[in-house]
Design a protein around this motif. Structure first.
Motif, mmCIF file in Angstrom:
data_model
loop_
_atom_site.group_PDB
_atom_site.id
_atom_site.type_symbol
_atom_site.label_atom_id
_atom_site.label_comp_id
_atom_site.label_asym_id
_atom_site.label_seq_id
_atom_site.Cartn_x
_atom_site.Cartn_y
_atom_site.Cartn_z
ATOM 1 N N ASP A 193 12.677 0.770 -4.231
ATOM 2 C CA ASP A 193 12.432 -0.608 -4.673
ATOM 3 C C ASP A 193 11.012 -0.852 -5.172
ATOM 4 N N PHE A 194 10.066 -0.031 -4.773
ATOM 5 C CA PHE A 194 8.665 -0.285 -5.125
ATOM 6 C C PHE A 194 8.294 0.191 -6.523
ATOM 7 N N ASP A 195 9.123 1.005 -7.130
ATOM 8 C CA ASP A 195 8.782 1.638 -8.407
ATOM 9 C C ASP A 195 8.386 0.660 -9.507
ATOM 10 N N THR A 196 9.056 -0.447 -9.629
ATOM 11 C CA THR A 196 8.784 -1.380 -10.718
ATOM 12 C C THR A 196 8.036 -2.630 -10.274
ATOM 13 N N THR A 197 7.437 -2.597 -9.115
ATOM 14 C CA THR A 197 6.689 -3.756 -8.621
ATOM 15 C C THR A 197 5.227 -3.673 -9.053
ATOM 16 N N PRO A 198 4.518 -4.801 -9.043
ATOM 17 C CA PRO A 198 3.085 -4.767 -9.369
ATOM 18 C C PRO A 198 2.309 -3.851 -8.422
ATOM 19 N N TRP A 199 2.806 -3.661 -7.217
ATOM 20 C CA TRP A 199 2.139 -2.781 -6.262
ATOM 21 C C TRP A 199 2.092 -1.353 -6.793
ATOM 22 N N CYS A 200 3.109 -0.958 -7.565
ATOM 23 C CA CYS A 200 3.202 0.438 -7.982
ATOM 24 C C CYS A 200 3.336 0.634 -9.495
ATOM 25 N N THR A 201 2.860 -0.282 -10.282
ATOM 26 C CA THR A 201 2.855 -0.053 -11.727
ATOM 27 C C THR A 201 1.587 0.705 -12.097
ATOM 28 N N THR A 202 1.311 0.903 -13.352
ATOM 29 C CA THR A 202 0.203 1.780 -13.785
ATOM 30 C C THR A 202 -1.161 1.382 -13.217
ATOM 31 N N LYS A 203 -1.354 0.121 -12.861
ATOM 32 C CA LYS A 203 -2.654 -0.293 -12.319
ATOM 33 C C LYS A 203 -2.550 -0.762 -10.866
ATOM 34 N N GLY A 204 -1.409 -0.627 -10.265
ATOM 35 C CA GLY A 204 -1.211 -1.138 -8.908
ATOM 36 C C GLY A 204 -1.809 -0.251 -7.831
ATOM 37 N N GLU A 205 -1.794 -0.749 -6.591
ATOM 38 C CA GLU A 205 -2.334 -0.037 -5.422
ATOM 39 C C GLU A 205 -1.670 1.321 -5.237
ATOM 40 N N CYS A 206 -0.416 1.400 -5.570
ATOM 41 C CA CYS A 206 0.338 2.650 -5.457
ATOM 42 C C CYS A 206 -0.373 3.791 -6.187
ATOM 43 N N GLN A 207 -0.866 3.501 -7.391
ATOM 44 C CA GLN A 207 -1.524 4.527 -8.202
ATOM 45 C C GLN A 207 -2.860 4.974 -7.596
ATOM 46 N N SER A 208 -3.611 4.022 -7.045
ATOM 47 C CA SER A 208 -4.933 4.371 -6.510
ATOM 48 C C SER A 208 -4.861 5.154 -5.208
ATOM 49 N N THR A 209 -3.739 5.094 -4.516
ATOM 50 C CA THR A 209 -3.614 5.828 -3.247
ATOM 51 C C THR A 209 -2.597 6.957 -3.325
ATOM 52 N N ASN A 210 -2.050 7.207 -4.522
ATOM 53 C CA ASN A 210 -1.032 8.237 -4.692
ATOM 54 C C ASN A 210 0.120 8.025 -3.708
ATOM 55 N N ALA A 211 0.585 6.782 -3.628
ATOM 56 C CA ALA A 211 1.625 6.426 -2.673
ATOM 57 C C ALA A 211 2.938 6.141 -3.375
ATOM 58 N N GLU A 212 4.021 6.456 -2.700
ATOM 59 C CA GLU A 212 5.359 6.132 -3.198
ATOM 60 C C GLU A 212 5.917 4.900 -2.492
ATOM 61 N N ILE A 213 5.502 4.699 -1.244
ATOM 62 C CA ILE A 213 5.887 3.523 -0.458
ATOM 63 C C ILE A 213 4.631 3.016 0.255
ATOM 64 N N PRO A 214 4.606 1.753 0.680
ATOM 65 C CA PRO A 214 3.445 1.238 1.413
ATOM 66 C C PRO A 214 3.295 1.915 2.777
ATOM 67 N N LYS A 215 2.082 2.002 3.240
ATOM 68 C CA LYS A 215 1.808 2.593 4.560
ATOM 69 C C LYS A 215 2.502 1.809 5.668
ATOM 70 N N ALA A 216 2.722 0.518 5.444
ATOM 71 C CA ALA A 216 3.385 -0.323 6.454
ATOM 72 C C ALA A 216 4.813 0.129 6.725
ATOM 73 N N CYS A 217 5.366 0.959 5.866
ATOM 74 C CA CYS A 217 6.730 1.476 6.049
ATOM 75 C C CYS A 217 6.778 2.671 6.998
ATOM 76 N N CYS A 218 5.635 3.239 7.298
ATOM 77 C CA CYS A 218 5.602 4.458 8.105
ATOM 78 C C CYS A 218 5.960 4.179 9.564
ATOM 79 N N VAL A 219 6.703 5.075 10.170
ATOM 80 C CA VAL A 219 7.112 4.949 11.569
ATOM 81 C C VAL A 219 5.869 4.937 12.462
#
Length: 123
Positions: free
Chosen positions: A19-45
């Motif tokens: 679900d995060f792929d097309t969100t502002p969090w993970c678009t070309t300038k989003g936080e996802c790109q700066s941390t090399n993340a596929e999902i937010p850290k808050a999702c981690c167990v």
């Protein structure tokens, strides 16, 4: 919400495509790109507010199974709603049973008083 409900995204996360792929969090300038993340850290167990920054990259960058909450938050909210409804129903049933018991006790007291009055009138 992810940390509180142990969920991630709206729909269950199954892989690095989610679900995060097309969100502002993970678009070309989003936080996802700066941390090399596929999902937010808050999702981690096991991630909390205190250990959020040290979440394992195997979770948020590699999305390795077992390191993140797979359940979607839509489902988690539905389950929470059902749980609250069950508790409310159980509470309502308990109150109803207690009211019936109190009513029976009051009727028993009235019958006892009437019996005592009849006994004293006959004597």
């Amino acid at each position: 919400m992810f940390m509180f409900l142990d969920c991630c995204a709206v729909n269950p996360v199954e892989s690095t495509t989610n679900d995060f792929d097309t969100t502002p969090w993970c678009t070309t300038k989003g936080e996802c790109q700066s941390t090399n993340a596929e999902i937010p850290k808050a999702c981690c167990v096991g991630v909390t507010e205190t250990n959020y920054t040290s979440a394992p990259s195997s979770c948020y960058a590699d999305v390795q199974s077992g390191t993140y909450n797979k359940k979607g938050c839509f489902q988690a909210l539905k389950e929470l709603e059902e749980e609250l409804e069950e508790k409310n129903t159980a509470h309502t049933t308990t109150v109803l049973v207690l009211e019936i018991i109190l009513f029976v006790l009051e009727v028993s007291q009235v019958i006892l008083v009437i019996s005592i009055c009849r006994s004293s009138n006959e004597a």
